[in-house]
Design a protein around this motif. Structure first.
Motif, mmCIF file in Angstrom:
data_model
loop_
_atom_site.group_PDB
_atom_site.id
_atom_site.type_symbol
_atom_site.label_atom_id
_atom_site.label_comp_id
_atom_site.label_asym_id
_atom_site.label_seq_id
_atom_site.Cartn_x
_atom_site.Cartn_y
_atom_site.Cartn_z
ATOM 1 N N VAL A 1 0.846 -1.207 0.000
ATOM 2 C CA VAL A 1 0.000 0.000 0.000
ATOM 3 C C VAL A 1 0.877 1.251 0.000
ATOM 4 O O VAL A 1 0.634 2.191 -0.766
ATOM 5 N N ASP A 2 1.909 1.265 0.857
ATOM 6 C CA ASP A 2 2.817 2.412 0.913
ATOM 7 C C ASP A 2 3.527 2.610 -0.422
ATOM 8 O O ASP A 2 3.707 3.743 -0.885
ATOM 9 N N PHE A 3 3.923 1.504 -1.041
ATOM 10 C CA PHE A 3 4.640 1.594 -2.314
ATOM 11 C C PHE A 3 3.739 2.164 -3.408
ATOM 12 O O PHE A 3 4.159 3.020 -4.193
ATOM 13 N N ILE A 4 2.483 1.713 -3.453
ATOM 14 C CA ILE A 4 1.544 2.227 -4.451
ATOM 15 C C ILE A 4 1.316 3.724 -4.252
ATOM 16 O O ILE A 4 1.249 4.491 -5.219
ATOM 17 N N LYS A 5 1.227 4.149 -2.987
ATOM 18 C CA LYS A 5 1.072 5.584 -2.705
ATOM 19 C C LYS A 5 2.253 6.385 -3.242
ATOM 20 O O LYS A 5 2.078 7.468 -3.812
ATOM 21 N N VAL A 6 3.456 5.846 -3.059
ATOM 22 C CA VAL A 6 4.660 6.525 -3.546
ATOM 23 C C VAL A 6 4.649 6.612 -5.070
ATOM 24 O O VAL A 6 4.951 7.658 -5.651
ATOM 25 N N VAL A 7 4.293 5.516 -5.732
ATOM 26 C CA VAL A 7 4.263 5.496 -7.199
ATOM 27 C C VAL A 7 3.291 6.537 -7.741
ATOM 28 O O VAL A 7 3.536 7.158 -8.779
ATOM 29 N N LEU A 8 2.186 6.771 -7.020
ATOM 30 C CA LEU A 8 1.150 7.687 -7.488
ATOM 31 C C LEU A 8 1.418 9.143 -7.126
ATOM 32 O O LEU A 8 0.637 10.022 -7.498
ATOM 33 N N GLU A 9 2.527 9.403 -6.405
ATOM 34 C CA GLU A 9 2.861 10.791 -6.077
ATOM 35 C C GLU A 9 3.214 11.564 -7.350
ATOM 36 O O GLU A 9 3.725 10.995 -8.319
ATOM 37 N N LYS A 10 2.970 12.853 -7.314
ATOM 38 C CA LYS A 10 3.152 13.698 -8.492
ATOM 39 C C LYS A 10 4.566 13.606 -9.053
ATOM 40 O O LYS A 10 4.754 13.539 -10.270
ATOM 41 N N ARG A 11 5.572 13.564 -8.168
ATOM 42 C CA ARG A 11 6.957 13.544 -8.630
ATOM 43 C C ARG A 11 7.301 12.265 -9.387
ATOM 44 O O ARG A 11 8.278 12.226 -10.133
ATOM 45 N N ASN A 12 6.509 11.205 -9.188
ATOM 46 C CA ASN A 12 6.789 9.927 -9.845
ATOM 47 C C ASN A 12 5.866 9.638 -11.027
ATOM 48 O O ASN A 12 5.924 8.539 -11.596
ATOM 49 N N ILE A 13 5.043 10.614 -11.421
ATOM 50 C CA ILE A 13 4.127 10.413 -12.544
ATOM 51 C C ILE A 13 4.869 10.057 -13.841
ATOM 52 O O ILE A 13 4.444 9.150 -14.568
ATOM 53 N N PRO A 14 5.997 10.730 -14.182
ATOM 54 C CA PRO A 14 6.711 10.334 -15.415
ATOM 55 C C PRO A 14 7.136 8.867 -15.403
ATOM 56 O O PRO A 14 7.018 8.175 -16.422
ATOM 57 N N THR A 15 7.642 8.405 -14.260
ATOM 58 C CA THR A 15 8.042 6.996 -14.164
ATOM 59 C C THR A 15 6.831 6.089 -14.260
ATOM 60 O O THR A 15 6.889 5.015 -14.883
ATOM 61 N N LEU A 16 5.714 6.488 -13.663
ATOM 62 C CA LEU A 16 4.484 5.691 -13.741
ATOM 63 C C LEU A 16 4.044 5.537 -15.197
ATOM 64 O O LEU A 16 3.617 4.451 -15.619
ATOM 65 N N ILE A 17 4.150 6.615 -15.972
ATOM 66 C CA ILE A 17 3.797 6.551 -17.399
ATOM 67 C C ILE A 17 4.674 5.520 -18.107
ATOM 68 O O ILE A 17 4.195 4.701 -18.901
ATOM 69 N N TYR A 18 5.968 5.548 -17.796
ATOM 70 C CA TYR A 18 6.912 4.603 -18.406
ATOM 71 C C TYR A 18 6.550 3.165 -18.037
ATOM 72 O O TYR A 18 6.579 2.265 -18.881
ATOM 73 N N LEU A 19 6.192 2.944 -16.777
ATOM 74 C CA LEU A 19 5.820 1.601 -16.334
ATOM 75 C C LEU A 19 4.556 1.122 -17.048
ATOM 76 O O LEU A 19 4.461 -0.043 -17.442
ATOM 77 N N LEU A 20 3.587 2.016 -17.205
ATOM 78 C CA LEU A 20 2.349 1.640 -17.888
ATOM 79 C C LEU A 20 2.607 1.298 -19.350
ATOM 80 O O LEU A 20 1.979 0.384 -19.906
ATOM 81 N N VAL A 21 3.535 2.035 -19.971
ATOM 82 C CA VAL A 21 3.915 1.717 -21.358
ATOM 83 C C VAL A 21 4.535 0.325 -21.418
ATOM 84 O O VAL A 21 4.226 -0.467 -22.319
#
Length: 300
Positions: A4-24
């Motif tokens: 749960v903590d990790f998912i919260k971190v991934v969804l933080e604004k500063r990590n949005i670019p990395t999240l986009i890359y992961l979704l790709v």
């Protein structure tokens, strides 16, 4: 709970670019799953996520941690004089960091890299590595740098990097397998052309193999460059956050002092990559000053 903590971190604004890359990455794996196993989109994404999850569990295991230390050259500190000097400093910062953020893992260990430059980095979930040259820095600056690295562990930045690395490995493996398959098919057609004596078949198979290989290599380069831009965007934001964590521990001024003396010239290999993902020292100091760190460069 960690997930749960990790998912919260991934969804933080500063990590949005990395999240986009992961979704790709997940999308690419899912797309290949559809074409290979003729699955629907829901099943394909489920397969992609399961592959990611299994890979992440392996990477976050003690075995994965050992592999990361091996890859980065981190080794146990064996010299007694080194241990007597650095261990109390490490334990002091560890205790302060843990009291400020309970999510920092237990049993974080300090390792050393055989490098004369003054630097440090965190990897895995329980590894902080300093260079031998870091021992020559002032004690308070060493504490500041360690505080920064504990900030990365607290914010789970190293876990996020692991997920990115896993995605890179999976996608790279897929591209390599596709290239191998394309070359095998091309070779079969070339051999067929030789046996039947048809120059057109042979030449067509050869040219098609080159074209497919060129397309795959081009796609791989584009994917890698886009991924690096997105990940480095998050990485720079994470550096500011780790700096602030160290400042909140009481090491803001000392971290500024270290950054003012930090010289990235001459770094290669691992540290060249690390430095390239960091904001400029002046920008980091300015950010700390904007957060209330009372630091002014002293000149003789």
């Amino acid at each position: 709970m960690y997930i749960v903590d990790f998912i919260k971190v991934v969804l933080e604004k500063r990590n949005i670019p990395t999240l986009i890359y992961l979704l790709v990455n997940v999308g690419i794996i899912a797309l290949l799953s559809i074409n290979t196993f003729n699955t629907g989109w829901i099943q394909a994404f489920a397969i992609a996520l399961i592959i990611y999850f299994i890979s992440l569990v392996i990477a976050l295991s003690p075995f994965g941690e050992w592999i990361l230390r091996l890859q980065t050259g981190c080794k146990k500190i064996r010299r007694e004089d080194y241990k007597r000097f650095i261990n109390p400093i490490f334990e002091e910062v560890y205790a302060k960091a843990k009291s400020m953020d309970k999510t920092i893992p237990n049993n974080v260990k300090l390792f050393m890299l055989d490098d004369d430059g003054a630097n440090a980095f965190a990897t895995g979930r329980r590894t902080i590595c300093i260079t031998r040259g870091m021992l020559n820095a002032p004690v308070e600056e060493i504490k500041a740098v360690l505080g920064h690295e504990f900030g990365h562990l607290a914010h789970k930045d190293t876990d996020l990097i692991l997920v990115v690395c896993i995605g890179n490995f999976l996608i790279t493996t897929i591209f390599v397998l596709i290239r191998m398959f394309a070359r095998i098919v091309s070779l079969i057609f070339q051999l067929t052309g030789i046996f039947v004596g048809e120059l057109a078949v042979n030449l067509g198979a050869f040219l098609s193999g080159i074209i497919v290989d060129f397309i795959l290599i081009s796609l791989m380069k584009i994917w890698t460059k886009v991924g690096m831009l997105l990940v480095m965007k998050s990485s720079r934001s994470n550096e500011y956050a780790a700096d602030e964590f160290s400042a909140n521990l009481g090491y803001g001024k000392e971290l500024c002092m270290f950054l003012d003396r930090f010289d990235s010239a001459g770094f290669d290999g691992l540290f060249a990559t690390l430095v390239s993902s960091h904001p400029a020292s002046d920008d980091r100091i300015a950010k700390l000053q904007s957060k209330g760190v009372d630091y002014y460069l002293q000149r003789l």
